[in-house]
Design a protein around this motif. Structure first.
Motif, PDB file in Angstrom:
ATOM      1  N   ILE A 145       9.725   8.509  -2.451  1.00 17.89           N
ATOM      2  CA  ILE A 145       8.080   9.297  -2.908  1.00 17.89           C
ATOM      3  C   ILE A 145       8.299   8.739  -3.693  1.00 17.89           C
ATOM      4  O   ILE A 145       6.533   8.190  -3.523  1.00 17.89           O
ATOM      5  N   GLN A 146       8.727   8.008  -5.378  1.00 19.95           N
ATOM      6  CA  GLN A 146       8.544   7.504  -6.545  1.00 19.95           C
ATOM      7  C   GLN A 146       9.675   6.547  -6.786  1.00 19.95           C
ATOM      8  O   GLN A 146      10.672   7.308  -6.646  1.00 19.95           O
ATOM      9  N   ALA A 147       8.894   5.541  -6.982  1.00 19.87           N
ATOM     10  CA  ALA A 147      10.187   4.406  -7.863  1.00 19.87           C
ATOM     11  C   ALA A 147      10.090   4.255  -9.239  1.00 19.87           C
ATOM     12  O   ALA A 147       9.115   3.991  -9.332  1.00 19.87           O
ATOM     13  N   PRO A 194       4.593   3.443   0.529  1.00 19.59           N
ATOM     14  CA  PRO A 194       3.700   1.885   0.294  1.00 19.59           C
ATOM     15  C   PRO A 194       3.842   2.289  -1.058  1.00 19.59           C
ATOM     16  O   PRO A 194       2.800   0.859  -2.663  1.00 19.59           O
ATOM     17  N   ARG A 195       2.321   3.162  -1.529  1.00 22.56           N
ATOM     18  CA  ARG A 195       2.847   3.638  -3.237  1.00 22.56           C
ATOM     19  C   ARG A 195       3.068   4.483  -3.929  1.00 22.56           C
ATOM     20  O   ARG A 195       3.129   4.491  -5.378  1.00 22.56           O
ATOM     21  N   SER A 196       4.474   3.970  -3.499  1.00 26.21           N
ATOM     22  CA  SER A 196       5.752   4.817  -4.012  1.00 26.21           C
ATOM     23  C   SER A 196       5.893   3.141  -5.783  1.00 26.21           C
ATOM     24  O   SER A 196       6.920   3.838  -6.199  1.00 26.21           O
ATOM     25  N   THR A 210      12.925   8.435 -10.708  1.00 24.91           N
ATOM     26  CA  THR A 210      12.823   8.519  -9.213  1.00 24.91           C
ATOM     27  C   THR A 210      12.835   9.314  -8.099  1.00 24.91           C
ATOM     28  O   THR A 210      14.014   9.975  -8.435  1.00 24.91           O
ATOM     29  N   HIS A 211      11.919   9.865  -7.524  1.00 27.06           N
ATOM     30  CA  HIS A 211      12.270  10.360  -6.748  1.00 27.06           C
ATOM     31  C   HIS A 211      12.215   9.899  -5.377  1.00 27.06           C
ATOM     32  O   HIS A 211      11.728   9.414  -4.514  1.00 27.06           O
ATOM     33  N   VAL A 212      13.326  10.514  -4.581  1.00 29.98           N
ATOM     34  CA  VAL A 212      14.104  10.029  -3.214  1.00 29.98           C
ATOM     35  C   VAL A 212      13.961  11.357  -1.863  1.00 29.98           C
ATOM     36  O   VAL A 212      14.978  12.342  -2.546  1.00 29.98           O
ATOM     37  N   LEU A 213      12.973  11.611  -0.970  1.00 29.88           N
ATOM     38  CA  LEU A 213      13.960  12.534   0.184  1.00 29.88           C
ATOM     39  C   LEU A 213      14.437  12.329   0.965  1.00 29.88           C
ATOM     40  O   LEU A 213      14.429  10.866   1.369  1.00 29.88           O
ATOM     41  N   CYS A 214      15.761  12.706   0.733  1.00 26.19           N
ATOM     42  CA  CYS A 214      16.507  12.751   1.319  1.00 26.19           C
ATOM     43  C   CYS A 214      16.482  13.628   2.824  1.00 26.19           C
ATOM     44  O   CYS A 214      16.831  14.685   2.799  1.00 26.19           O
TER      45      CYS A 214
END
Lengths: 238, 238, 238, 238, 238, 238
Positions: free
Chosen positions: B119-121, B67-69, B35-39
């Protein structure tokens, strides 16, 4: 002299990072200097209504910018309730450009959606999106080929890449960054194939109108630049 | 045994990458496993209408998923014309959680918007967003402190971090990934400060109702996990 | 002392008025003091797309507030063009809570929509909506049973009810009205079944973070209160 | 041979009817063969926010098609709730093109909105809109000059007109009608000033990519055509 | 005396121009003085969902005003994202009025959409739209009859036309223009058939309430006016 | 014979319940048989932009139906994202009708919004809303008078009430319920003042056109009915 200190015919550092998404069938993080665009290609079974039972497929694109990909924070389009005119214009352009090198009959009745999300913007996001979107699309087709769904060679007719050129203080320069773009007199985007065919050209006078000769000079720069981009694409997918 | 082979009290690999945005006053790419999150934390002069001329500032958050996370491509919210209920619920939660450790008077009449874009879930995007959003917020305040706008020590009252826990086959486990989350009986999110105070708890029975004891067990796991997350935050910003 | 002069563990006057709608298959006007919510349960043939031909049914909820149900007139959501985040969050919660006690397989492939419209608000609208929505749902199922469509006993696994608790000046109190809610330090909502199982808990620190012990005290209050609410439900439907 | 039987360099019958609106400060019904566009120029006191108190004015454009201006009835954009990507793209283009020949400082702090509504469509609506929009804009400025608000000579730097060219069965042709446009390989729009400067070029390969030489041939046709259009504009406003 | 110098029972110059659209099956540019409405009737195969497989057809209408059809430029409804209440009210009225003289069974399972777009407005746009929309509808049915799809005589039961009447300085007058309409005390619209049957009446007191006698006087004026309009329709389609 | 067994000139049981809202300055639950409408009148400081600094006030109305106020559940307008044409038409009618008896100058620069929410529908919701909305408006003005803000006598020029009439099997009848309304040939709504002046009339032929005599008969019924409604209003507010 350009703000970026580059030579008129010097592009920024270009890189393609493939396979950046765990989920997407194809993906590529493309960088044109400080412009970073995350491209994913997603395979879907359903095609647009007008292609149902036609045996033909479709390639489409969507474009977005993260709210703080830019110098000032922009309002999130999901929150303002609609995609702006610039967004729609760019995603239509990306879709047309990628379809120009795809044999939709050979693709078969599926849809590939290429999402181009700007992580960081510094000018030239649409040209980076097309150039990187091609790599994501290629990887998606490779994924399909591995599963005997298509032949990449039959579906992909050629490479496609894009670059911006402009007149900066009267001098034709290539691959403008944000500072250059903001004060350029003329701004043009070129989209060409690996064989040098033109897929789309768009040129706009920001200040004074430009001449046929000036436009030809921009196109000359673009041809060389796109040839280099295609080479970089080939190295990236080799 | 968990699908991820982890021990019940074992979190995924956690990392914080600071300064990932050229433009934002504060930014952090946080990873909880896949799981990647850009903050990004963006400083703005204008505050919400109800705070004008109050001398107090505001911290708010927005959340989005590429959309494709996700495993299947989701429809882009900008294109569907509105943010869904889940999105609104999560971004309200992130904002509340960050404000819980901010002295809005000491911040002064400015607004900081923390954008959390997935970015990716792979499960736990909201907890990653809060935990990483804190780091982006910290860096934004540091940026302000360098310019004599605030004292970080006065504005930031404590750390805040978040983790999910759940009952997987009856066993309390921490930091569920997507596979675990999909088949867990109970799913709970805990948001706590560095001193161990609770900012928010949310627990939901997906299948059978759960008992007070089971919930206490989840909270016990969370307390340890959040203590570790706060340590990792401290190391990241040291 | 509470603004309402009630004891900490004293709920407001609770009442259920059944059959208030000429048209709906089930309906209930629930009152928690001055908070009045009109709940209707509507039976529909069509289920959401993902359940078609599954043999399973669905229970969902929608929530709304009349514009002048509140102290100041709120803008009508139909006129502003979208449901706000709070509305979406609450109606998702009501739906989840009711589904927790329904056997969707036993329901069969139909949908029941429980509309909860706040006629007058004085704090605790979501807990009143869940508690009264259960009664409307029950009556809808009874209506169906009369027509040999379902067995209520098989579809309804248990009662479900909800109550809010909070820390008011440091003291745990139950069933906060608007004045109490506005100045409470911590606000928590509990949703439990007739057997005492927990369906959902949500606790939020409005000011200072709260401790595990404080949260346990709120849960203790809630357990007693919900037991009473379930008794009142039973008397109402007897 | 072209479906329209025209010579490759032969434009359709072009006409400008001025003063067709009782209300608008300037108006022009422009016809390129069966393509009819009603252009009105409306003077307004207020300018966009970013120009307030700048002393500079603004010229903008909006574009629309009547639902049955086309062969098949299109959905009314007012009814579908938003302007499509094509509409937004075209109206942005018209606005940019007209601003290219306007001195916004000399205009003073007012806004002129040029509405281009397609009454009947047969290809080339955007080029007709720009060419006729110029005439409406001119008449609006004349209206203002009569009232001592501006000097037309100082505000209008030059004429501007637009034409489409394309490759039809490999032959470069000018001013494509709908039938020709539908089966052309390449479609390009040129917008130039009275002095022959280029304001905007857009070329798109509908099928095979095109070459630099082919594009130059289209531009050659366009230069002659636009020179003729400017002459017709001059006769119309004489 | 009326601002228009007309006698109380004198309508403006009325004209119908048929066949003004190259594409539409039926079309009519109707003029009531300076009020000009372009009406097109479009034949479509698909009917509304509730009529599918019923053997019955549908006639519907849409109404719009060009942004500068009015004295001050109005905001384009496509741009503001929705049709206003007045627009919806008028297009519902036009549709009802036309359906009043159509035998939907005899029409067969097709839909005819009558678009009424106001090119120039000077009061009475809805009555002009109904009166001219009838002619466009007639021509569409004639087009169908030529192709053996319907019998006009069986589908069209009668003529329908509309006129406004009002009390101007206490005097009943017919066919108000914008100046008269703005200062009239009472404004009424009458829609009647060729045989004199009433299809719809709407009367509104703008200032003081009006009496039954006054309303009867307006209706008397309307009956004569509509008889004249029907004669003009008959001459136009002869 | 009418489905409701009523005499042609017999209205349903009418009742007004005042003060039903704890928060609103004026409120009234009006019942016309099984049609129940909750009317609240809300006082606000701000007036519409075009009245700012005019010294004049405004009275406006909004209308809504609870989703299950009807036989089949309707989609919630807040969820579908816009108010339908019927809703907009009705709330514009209610606003106009109430303003017809208000002296906006005497009201002063404030706005009163009358919300009419249909709790249960059985035909005639708009006429009930106007008739009950008047009572809510009266009570709001009384509330203001108590606070020395206005003189009710100066602001309110008269009573206003509304009733529907129709031709049922050729017979003129008053106050149609849903079953009668569904099969009536002609449907008319009349809005009149206490002195018998007409504020608005609307008559629509659902099937065959109607004659002037038939319309006069409906108006005769309406006059008597509205006189009775005004009496009932007077008794309610006495």
């Amino acid at each position: 002299m350009r703000p970026s200190k580059r030579q008129p015919d010097e592009m920024r550092a270009i890189s393609f990072e493939r396979g950046v998404s765990k989920h997407a069938e194809g993906s590529c993080l493309v960088k044109f200097g400080d412009t970073h665009v995350l491209c994913t290609a997603s395979l879907e079974e359903r095609v647009p209504p007008w292609l149902r039972n036609s045996g033909k497929g479709w390639v489409t694109a969507e474009y977005g910018m993260l709210p703080r990909s830019t110098g000032d924070r922009m309002r999130r389009e999901a929150s303002s309730g609609k995609q702006g005119g610039r967004t729609l214009e760019i995603q239509r352009l990306i879709g047309r450009s990628l379809r120009a090198v795809v044999d939709l009959q050979a693709l078969g009745e599926v849809q590939i959606t290429v999402d181009c999300d700007v992580i960081q913007a510094d000018g030239g996001t649409r040209t980076a999106a097309i150039t990187g979107g091609f790599v994501a699309l290629y990887d998606c087709l490779k994924w399909m080929e591995t599963r005997q769904m298509v032949s990449v060679q039959k579906v992909l007719k050629d490479h496609v890449a894009a670059i911006s050129c402009g007149l900066y203080n009267g001098t034709p320069v290539i691959d403008l960054d944000y500072d250059e773009d903001s004060s350029a007199d003329t701004d043009a985007n070129f989209i060409m194939t690996g064989k040098g065919g033109i897929v789309e050209v768009q040129g706009t006078a920001e200040g004074e109108p430009f001449s046929e000769e000036q436009f030809a000079a921009l196109m000359g720069l673009a041809k060389n630049g796109i040839a280099r981009l295609v080479n970089l694409q080939k190295m990236a997918i080799a």
